[in-house]
Design an enzyme around this catalytic site. Structure first.
Site, PDB file in Angstrom:
ATOM      1  CB  SER A   1      -0.117   1.645   3.033  1.00  0.00           C
ATOM      2  OG  SER A   1       1.001   2.513   2.697  1.00  0.00           O
TER       3      SER A   1
ATOM      4  CG  ASP B   1       6.186   3.495  -4.076  1.00  0.00           C
ATOM      5  OD1 ASP B   1       6.736   2.833  -3.402  1.00  0.00           O
ATOM      6  OD2 ASP B   1       4.717   3.380  -3.888  1.00  0.00           O
TER       7      ASP B   1
ATOM      8  CG  HIS C   1       3.752   1.800  -0.757  1.00  0.00           C
ATOM      9  ND1 HIS C   1       3.732   2.683  -1.593  1.00  0.00           N
ATOM     10  CD2 HIS C   1       2.935   1.562   0.025  1.00  0.00           C
ATOM     11  CE1 HIS C   1       2.618   3.521  -1.095  1.00  0.00           C
ATOM     12  NE2 HIS C   1       2.152   2.659  -0.090  1.00  0.00           N
TER      13      HIS C   1
END
Length: 213
Positions: free
Chosen positions: A15, A185, A188
């Protein structure tokens, strides 16, 4: 700089690489890939580089293996930039530990995939460490992530690859900041966090700010 005119530059990862490139931020995403593309293009507009982002959120090396032929070998990169491993570790500390990838499997799989890419396309490699935006090196997930980064360093040496030390880049900024300044977090990144990663990539590929008028 390491890139030459007309070359194809392929990024692949999870991601952090994807970053919306399949949706609202197509085709490069709105993270470090987009920043690297923008700064290299601005400094070297005449190179005519072909940029491809093949990141997919949530991927581990197992997922890369399932799509390697289509997304890497068939893409025929001149340079392949790989950043994978965060999910391989993170899953062991979350709600799906069965999906974590043991370090031996991580190393064996990544070595096989890199060998396949180089053998089939002749591409050169840039390998980036997984990271955790956490200054305490004894914190369990950080300590495990560091071990996976050691695998990347070993493979970079084996394949004569450029090595992007993303964890070291975050450690540098964490000397005077907190993890929350870069990500909610610890994984990310916000835009400044992506800029930290992009700067690490730019340094390794030999990008320099243009001078003169």
């Amino acid at each position: 700089m390491i890139f030459e005119p007309g070359q194809r530059i392929v990024f692949i990862g999870d991601s952090i690489t994807d970053c919306g490139r399949r949706d609202v931020a197509a085709p490069y995403g709105n993270g470090y890939v987009s920043l690297v593309h923008a700064f290299v293009t601005a400094a070297h507009p005449g190179l005519g580089l072909d940029w491809v982002n093949q990141g997919i959120g949530g991927d581990t090396v197992r997922d890369l293996a399932a799509r390697w032929e289509r997304d890497v070998v068939e893409a025929r990169p001149d340079w392949l930039l790989v950043k994978i491993g965060i999910n391989d570790v993170w899953r062991a500390f979350g709600s799906h530990p069965e999906d974590a990838v043991p370090i031996d499997e991580y190393e064996t799989t990544l070595r096989r995939l890199l060998g396949r890419a180089v053998g089939a396309t002749g591409c050169r490699l840039v390998l980036a460490d997984p990271y955790l935006i956490e200054p305490d090196r004894d914190e369990p997930q950080r300590a495990q992530t560091d071990r996976y980064a050691e695998v990347v360093a070993k493979l970079a040496n084996e394949f004569d690859a450029r090595h992007v030390r993303t964890q070291a880049a975050f450690d540098r900024v964490l000397a005077t900041t907190t993890p929350g300044d870069w990500a909610d977090d610890r994984v990310h990144p916000n835009l400044p966090g992506h800029a930290v990663i992009a700067q690490a990539f730019l340094a390794v590929i030999g990008w320099h700010e243009p001078t003169g008028s």
